[in-house]
Write an enzyme that holds these catalytic residues in place. Structure first.
Site, PDB file in Angstrom:
ATOM      1  N   ASN A 168       0.862  -1.264   0.074  1.00 35.24           N
ATOM      2  CA  ASN A 168      -0.084   0.020  -0.040  1.00 35.24           C
ATOM      3  C   ASN A 168       0.990   1.281  -0.076  1.00 35.24           C
ATOM      4  O   ASN A 168       1.405   1.500   0.994  1.00 35.24           O
ATOM      5  CB  ASN A 168      -1.066  -0.117   1.308  1.00 35.24           C
ATOM      6  CG  ASN A 168      -1.597   1.137   1.306  1.00 35.24           C
ATOM      7  OD1 ASN A 168      -2.004   2.107   0.291  1.00 35.24           O
ATOM      8  ND2 ASN A 168      -2.434   1.394   2.413  1.00 35.24           N
TER       9      ASN A 168
ATOM     10  N   LYS B   9       0.147   4.341  -0.252  1.00 29.30           N
ATOM     11  CA  LYS B   9      -0.668   5.396   0.273  1.00 29.30           C
ATOM     12  C   LYS B   9      -0.344   6.489  -0.576  1.00 29.30           C
ATOM     13  O   LYS B   9      -0.259   6.350  -1.831  1.00 29.30           O
ATOM     14  CB  LYS B   9      -0.169   5.445   1.856  1.00 29.30           C
ATOM     15  CG  LYS B   9      -0.216   4.299   2.560  1.00 29.30           C
ATOM     16  CD  LYS B   9      -0.114   4.591   4.197  1.00 29.30           C
ATOM     17  CE  LYS B   9      -0.019   3.408   4.819  1.00 29.30           C
ATOM     18  NZ  LYS B   9      -0.069   3.559   6.111  1.00 29.30           N
TER      19      LYS B   9
ATOM     20  N   HIS C 298      -9.422   0.868   4.553  1.00 22.41           N
ATOM     21  CA  HIS C 298      -8.414   0.956   5.240  1.00 22.41           C
ATOM     22  C   HIS C 298      -8.591   1.922   6.268  1.00 22.41           C
ATOM     23  O   HIS C 298      -9.276   2.739   6.342  1.00 22.41           O
ATOM     24  CB  HIS C 298      -7.434   1.557   4.416  1.00 22.41           C
ATOM     25  CG  HIS C 298      -5.954   1.768   4.960  1.00 22.41           C
ATOM     26  ND1 HIS C 298      -5.623   2.380   6.066  1.00 22.41           N
ATOM     27  CD2 HIS C 298      -4.703   0.783   4.844  1.00 22.41           C
ATOM     28  CE1 HIS C 298      -4.316   2.280   6.290  1.00 22.41           C
ATOM     29  NE2 HIS C 298      -3.827   1.470   5.799  1.00 22.41           N
TER      30      HIS C 298
ATOM     31  N   GLU D 208      -7.134   4.499   7.653  1.00 26.13           N
ATOM     32  CA  GLU D 208      -7.029   5.959   7.360  1.00 26.13           C
ATOM     33  C   GLU D 208      -8.224   6.218   6.578  1.00 26.13           C
ATOM     34  O   GLU D 208      -8.461   7.383   6.811  1.00 26.13           O
ATOM     35  CB  GLU D 208      -5.741   5.949   6.491  1.00 26.13           C
ATOM     36  CG  GLU D 208      -4.277   5.843   7.399  1.00 26.13           C
ATOM     37  CD  GLU D 208      -3.301   5.383   6.802  1.00 26.13           C
ATOM     38  OE1 GLU D 208      -3.343   5.450   5.464  1.00 26.13           O
ATOM     39  OE2 GLU D 208      -2.359   4.736   7.532  1.00 26.13           O
TER      40      GLU D 208
ATOM     41  N   GLU E 123      -5.762  -5.719  10.326  1.00 26.27           N
ATOM     42  CA  GLU E 123      -4.722  -4.578  10.490  1.00 26.27           C
ATOM     43  C   GLU E 123      -4.981  -3.777  11.650  1.00 26.27           C
ATOM     44  O   GLU E 123      -5.844  -2.777  11.926  1.00 26.27           O
ATOM     45  CB  GLU E 123      -4.728  -3.510   9.194  1.00 26.27           C
ATOM     46  CG  GLU E 123      -4.468  -3.949   7.769  1.00 26.27           C
ATOM     47  CD  GLU E 123      -3.753  -2.996   7.315  1.00 26.27           C
ATOM     48  OE1 GLU E 123      -2.777  -3.227   6.572  1.00 26.27           O
ATOM     49  OE2 GLU E 123      -4.266  -1.822   6.943  1.00 26.27           O
TER      50      GLU E 123
ATOM     51  N   GLY F  13       2.192   1.902  10.989  1.00 26.64           N
ATOM     52  CA  GLY F  13       3.163   2.994  10.691  1.00 26.64           C
ATOM     53  C   GLY F  13       3.625   3.423  12.042  1.00 26.64           C
ATOM     54  O   GLY F  13       4.376   4.285  12.130  1.00 26.64           O
TER      55      GLY F  13
ATOM     56  N   SER G 140       3.041  -2.612  10.271  1.00 25.15           N
ATOM     57  CA  SER G 140       4.441  -2.583  10.510  1.00 25.15           C
ATOM     58  C   SER G 140       5.316  -3.942  10.095  1.00 25.15           C
ATOM     59  O   SER G 140       6.244  -4.251  10.966  1.00 25.15           O
ATOM     60  CB  SER G 140       4.932  -1.956  12.248  1.00 25.15           C
ATOM     61  OG  SER G 140       4.486  -0.783  12.280  1.00 25.15           O
TER      62      SER G 140
HETATM   63  C1  PEP Z   1      -0.835  -0.072   6.018  1.00 24.66           C
HETATM   64  O1  PEP Z   1      -1.178   1.033   6.006  1.00 24.66           O
HETATM   65  O2  PEP Z   1      -1.869  -0.820   5.370  1.00 24.66           O
HETATM   66  C2  PEP Z   1       0.299  -0.585   6.760  1.00 24.66           C
HETATM   67  C3  PEP Z   1       0.121  -1.717   6.912  1.00 24.66           C
HETATM   68  O3  PEP Z   1       1.285   0.394   7.106  1.00 24.66           O
HETATM   69  P1  PEP Z   1       2.578   0.093   7.834  1.00 24.66           P
HETATM   70  O4  PEP Z   1       3.233  -1.285   7.242  1.00 24.66           O
HETATM   71  O5  PEP Z   1       3.515   1.104   7.485  1.00 24.66           O
HETATM   72  O6  PEP Z   1       2.225  -0.309   9.317  1.00 24.66           O
END
Ligand code: PEP
Length: 253
Positions: free
Chosen positions: A9, A11, A98, A100, A170, A176, A216
């Protein structure tokens, strides 16, 4: 058969040129280094989808996905993109729900249910995200919270539709932040998601659905997470922005 999927992703990162270089690197390295049964998906900013899809077209390992789409077919929705538009770029996946989008754009479970149905009706594979906040986990309500998200957005799909969905668990506290769920925490939640699909549908539907972990994930922790029996891949944010890190994650399978 659950597919192994490593999805990146991006973003709101990468200019067109940067995105094209990243996609070319992933396609080239994946051809030599990634196992044939691991599917890579690049979820790029919408504006890059067509250009990236033309780079991945020659690859049998790398596909392209959008990060969102409208729940409406077409019309006066300035700034939005439709399922048909996503499909017409050559993309085959779309991330929906997601955290966000849920947080900054107030996307609701009901609205996401409409998006999932529309995506499926057009032949796009929804990569449906769910996951709890730290507060919810600390209160011990993470399992019921995620179940509620699944019930409200997915569980009125037919069995035939449901088995085409990919789910990404997630935990919001791991996105993040550099903090990853432990292997036990990830496996517990993935198993609970699969059990919930079994009780609302059947074992054979649950056996078709890939459940990815996101939060992460990086080369250093991917192997142990991907080794969990109910973890079928990863949704990768930060570490998908460097071809080498993304490929190393895919190679940890
Ligand atoms: C995400 O935004 O879907 C995600 C998993 O981000 P990160 O790997 O940076 O935690």
């Amino acid at each position: 058969m659950r597919k192994k999927i490593i999805a990146g992703n991006w973003k709101m990162n990468k200019t067109l040129e940067e995105g094209q270089s990243l996609a070319s690197e992933v396609v080239n390295i994946a051809a030599d280094e990634v196992a044939a049964d691991v599917n890579l998906v690049l979820c790029t900013p919408a504006i890059h989808l067509g250009a990236v899809a033309s780079i991945t077209k020659s690859s049998d390992k790398v596909s392209v996905g959008a990060q969102n789409m409208s729940e409406h077919e077409s019309g006066a929705y300035t700034g939005d993109i439709s399922a048909d538009m996503v499909l017409s770029t050559g993309a085959s996946y779309v991330i929906l729900g997601h955290s966000e989008r849920r947080e900054y754009h107030n996307e609701t479970n009901a609205q996401l249910g409409d998006k999932v149905k529309l995506a499926l009706s057009k032949g796009l594979t929804p990569l449906f995200c769910c996951g709890e906040t730290l507060e919810t986990r600390e209160a011990g309500n993470h399992v019921s919270f995620v179940n509620e998200q699944l019930k409200d957005s997915l569980f009125d799909l037919s069995a035939e539709e449901m088995q085409k969905v990919v789910i990404a668990y997630e935990p919001i506290w791991a996105i993040g932040t550099g903090v990853t769920a432990s292997t036990d925490q990830a496996q517990e939640m993935h198993k609970s998601i699969r059990d919930s699909i079994v009780s609302n549908y059947s074992q054979s539907v649950a056996d078709e659905i890939s459940i990815l972990y996101g939060g992460s994930m990086k080369p250093a922790n991917a192997q142990e997470l991907l080794a969990q029996p109910d973890v079928d891949g990863g949704l990768i944010g930060g570490a998908s922005l460097k071809s080498r890190d993304f490929i190393e994650i895919a190679k940890s399978y």
